[in-house]
Design a protein around this motif. Structure first.
Motif, PDB file in Angstrom:
ATOM      1  N   THR A 328       0.843  -1.202   0.000  1.00  0.00           N
ATOM      2  CA  THR A 328       0.000   0.000   0.000  1.00  0.00           C
ATOM      3  C   THR A 328       0.880   1.255   0.000  1.00  0.00           C
ATOM      4  OG1 THR A 328      -1.719  -1.150   1.247  1.00  0.00           O
ATOM      5  CG2 THR A 328      -1.833   1.252   1.182  1.00  0.00           C
ATOM      6  N   PRO A 329       0.922   1.997  -1.094  1.00  0.00           N
ATOM      7  CA  PRO A 329       1.691   3.261  -1.125  1.00  0.00           C
ATOM      8  C   PRO A 329       1.132   4.259  -0.113  1.00  0.00           C
ATOM      9  CG  PRO A 329       1.127   2.527  -3.344  1.00  0.00           C
ATOM     10  CD  PRO A 329       0.333   1.683  -2.404  1.00  0.00           C
ATOM     11  N   ARG A 330       1.966   5.158   0.299  1.00  0.00           N
ATOM     12  CA  ARG A 330       1.550   6.132   1.317  1.00  0.00           C
ATOM     13  C   ARG A 330       0.625   7.198   0.743  1.00  0.00           C
ATOM     14  NH1 ARG A 330       7.123   7.334   4.756  1.00  0.00           N
ATOM     15  NH2 ARG A 330       7.429   5.187   5.558  1.00  0.00           N
ATOM     16  N   ARG A 331       0.925   7.672  -0.434  1.00  0.00           N
ATOM     17  CA  ARG A 331       0.170   8.796  -1.000  1.00  0.00           C
ATOM     18  C   ARG A 331      -1.063   8.296  -1.753  1.00  0.00           C
ATOM     19  NH1 ARG A 331       3.003  13.433  -0.614  1.00  0.00           N
ATOM     20  NH2 ARG A 331       5.246  13.279  -0.178  1.00  0.00           N
ATOM     21  N   ARG A 335      -1.588   5.111  -4.373  1.00  0.00           N
ATOM     22  CA  ARG A 335      -2.491   3.974  -4.195  1.00  0.00           C
ATOM     23  C   ARG A 335      -3.348   3.753  -5.435  1.00  0.00           C
ATOM     24  NH1 ARG A 335      -2.566   6.087   1.153  1.00  0.00           N
ATOM     25  NH2 ARG A 335      -4.456   7.322   0.779  1.00  0.00           N
TER      26      ARG A 335
END
Length: 367
Positions: A328-331, A335
Motif C-alpha cells: 500500500t503506497p503512502r500517498r 495507491r
C-alpha cells in the motif's frame, strides 16, 4: 487486497479449470481438431507413448523421468486412455498444489498460481501439476519439521522430473535453516532431517541405475535432452545471446509464434532472477536456492527453454507477486496507480493464460 478464505480458492480452482476447458472446447468446435488430440500435444503425447511402448521404442524418451509414464500405464491397464488419466491426475495435482500454496503463502498466492499464464500445463498429461503438488507439500512439511513426510513427498516429486534434484538441495537448506522443537538438540535434529533426504536422492539414483542397465549410460536422460531439444551445456551469456536472436520478429518464419514464446522465456528468466533476489533480501535462503539453482540450470542450456513452464514450480515467485500486489503506497495518487497496475496485471495474466491455451490446444509450440 480483500481477505479471502479457502472456499474462494476452491472457486478459483473451478473457475480457472473451467476457463481452460471452455478454451479447449471453443477450439474444437471452430476447427477440425479432435478434443483427444487437442489435449495430447507435445510432451503429453510423448509421455503417453512411453507408457504404451516403454523407453527404447522412441528416440530421446529417456529425457523423461518414469513417474508419470508409470501412472499413465496403470490407467491403460484398467482401460483408460492416456488423455483421460493425464487429465484426471492433473485435476487432482492442481487442487493439491493450490491447497499447499494456501498453507505456504495464503489464499491469494494459490489463486494467482491457478491463473498463471501457463496454467494449461496443469490440466493435461504433463508432470507440472503432480510435481508441484508433491514438491509444495514436501516444502510445507519440511517447514513444519516433519522430516519423514517431507522426504516421502520429495521422493514422489523426484520420480517425476529432474527438478527433484534441485528440490532435494533446496530442502537440505530448508532443514539447516529451520528451527523446530522435536525435543532434540538443534544440530542433531537437522542431521536427522538431512539423513531423511537420502530417500528422494535415492529415487533419482534408482532412475540413473535403471538407465545404466537399459542403455549403458546412467546419464542417458541428459544425452536425450541434448540430442532432442538442443540443451547441451552453454555459458550463460551465450545462452542469452542465442535466445535473444531467435526471439526477434521473424526469427522462425515457418513456425508462427515461436519467437513470441522465446520472448516469454526471457521474461520468465528475468522473473526468476528477481524472485531469487527478493528471497535473498528477505533471508529466505532455501527459497532462494530453490529458484536460483533452476535459473542457473536454465541459463547454461543452449537457449532459455521451458522456463515458461518452470514458473509454475517457483512458489516464491507467486508469493512475491502477491506481496507486491498487497503493498500500500503512502500517498493517495500512489495507491490509485498501484491498484490500477494490479488490475491491469491480472487482466493481462488471464489473457495470457487464454492465449497459451490456444497455443497448446492448436498444436503450436507452447514452451
Amino acid at each position: 487486497m480483500p481477505q479471502v478464505k479457502g472456499r474462494t480458492v476452491a472457486q478459483a480452482w473451478l473457475g480457472s479449470r473451467g476457463l481452460i476447458l471452455v478454451s479447449a472446447l471453443l477450439i474444437v468446435l471452430t476447427s477440425d481438431i479432435q478434443f483427444s488430440d487437442a489435449v495430447n500435444n507435445w510432451d503429453a503425447h510423448l509421455y503417453g507413448l512411453i507408457a504404451k511402448d516403454g523407453y527404447l521404442e522412441h528416440d530421446n524418451a529417456t529425457a523423461f523421468f518414469p513417474g508419470l509414464p508409470m501412472l499413465l500405464r496403470a490407467g491403460l491397464l484398467i482401460g483408460l486412455p492416456v488423455q483421460v488419466t493425464g487429465a484426471v491426475l492433473a485435476m487432482i495435482g492442481s487442487a493439491a498444489s493450490a491447497a499447499a500454496l494456501y498453507r505456504l503463502g495464503g489464499p491469494w498466492v494459490a489463486i494467482a498460481w491457478l491463473f498463471a499464464p501457463t496454467a494449461v500445463f496443469t490440466t493435461v498429461g504433463y508432470t507440472e501439476p503432480l510435481f508441484c503438488a508433491a514438491a509444495f507439500w514436501a516444502w510445507e512439511r519440511g517447514r513444519a519439521g516433519r522430516w519423514p513426510a517431507m522426504a516421502v513427498l520429495a521422493g514422489v516429486a523426484a520420480s517425476l522430473r529432474v527438478s527433484g534434484v534441485f528440490l532435494v538441495l533446496a530442502l537440505a537448506v530448508l532443514v539447516i535453516t529451520t528451527d523446530v522443537d522435536h525435543g532434540r538438540s538443534r544440530w542433531r535434529d537437522r542431521l536427522i532431517g538431512l539423513v531423511w533426504l537420502v530417500l528422494p536422492a535415492g529415487v533419482v539414483g534408482a532412475y540413473l541405475l535403471y538407465l545404466y542397465v537399459l542403455t549403458g549410460d546412467p546419464f542417458a536422460w541428459y544425452t536425450a535432452q541434448s540430442n532432442g531439444w538442443v540443451r547441451g551445456f552453454t555459458w550463460p551469456w551465450q545462452s542469452a545471446i542465442n535466445t535473444w536472436s531467435v526471439a526477434q520478429p521473424g526469427g522462425y518464419p515457418d513456425h508462427p509464434w515461436w519467437s513470441e514464446v522465446f520472448r516469454a522465456e526471457i521474461v520468465s528468466m528475468v522473473l526468476g532472477l528477481l524472485t531469487t533476489g527478493w528471497c535473498l533480501g528477505r533471508r529466505r535462503w532455501a527459497e532462494a536456492v530453490w529458484v536460483g539453482i533452476q535459473v542457473v540450470a536454465f541459463s547454461t542450456s543452449y537457449w532459455f527453454f521451458s522456463v515458461n513452464r518452470a514458473v509454475l514450480l517457483w512458489f516464491p515467485l507467486w508469493i512475491m507477486l502477491v506481496d507486491l500486489a498487497q503493498w500500500t503506497p503512502r500517498r493517495p495518487w500512489g495507491r490509485i496507480l498501484h491498484r490500477s497496475a494490479v488490475v491491469l496485471s491480472v487482466i493481462a495474466m488471464v489473457a495470457a493464460m487464454v492465449w497459451w491455451c490456444w497455443l497448446f490446444f492448436t498444436g503450436h509450440w507452447a514452451s
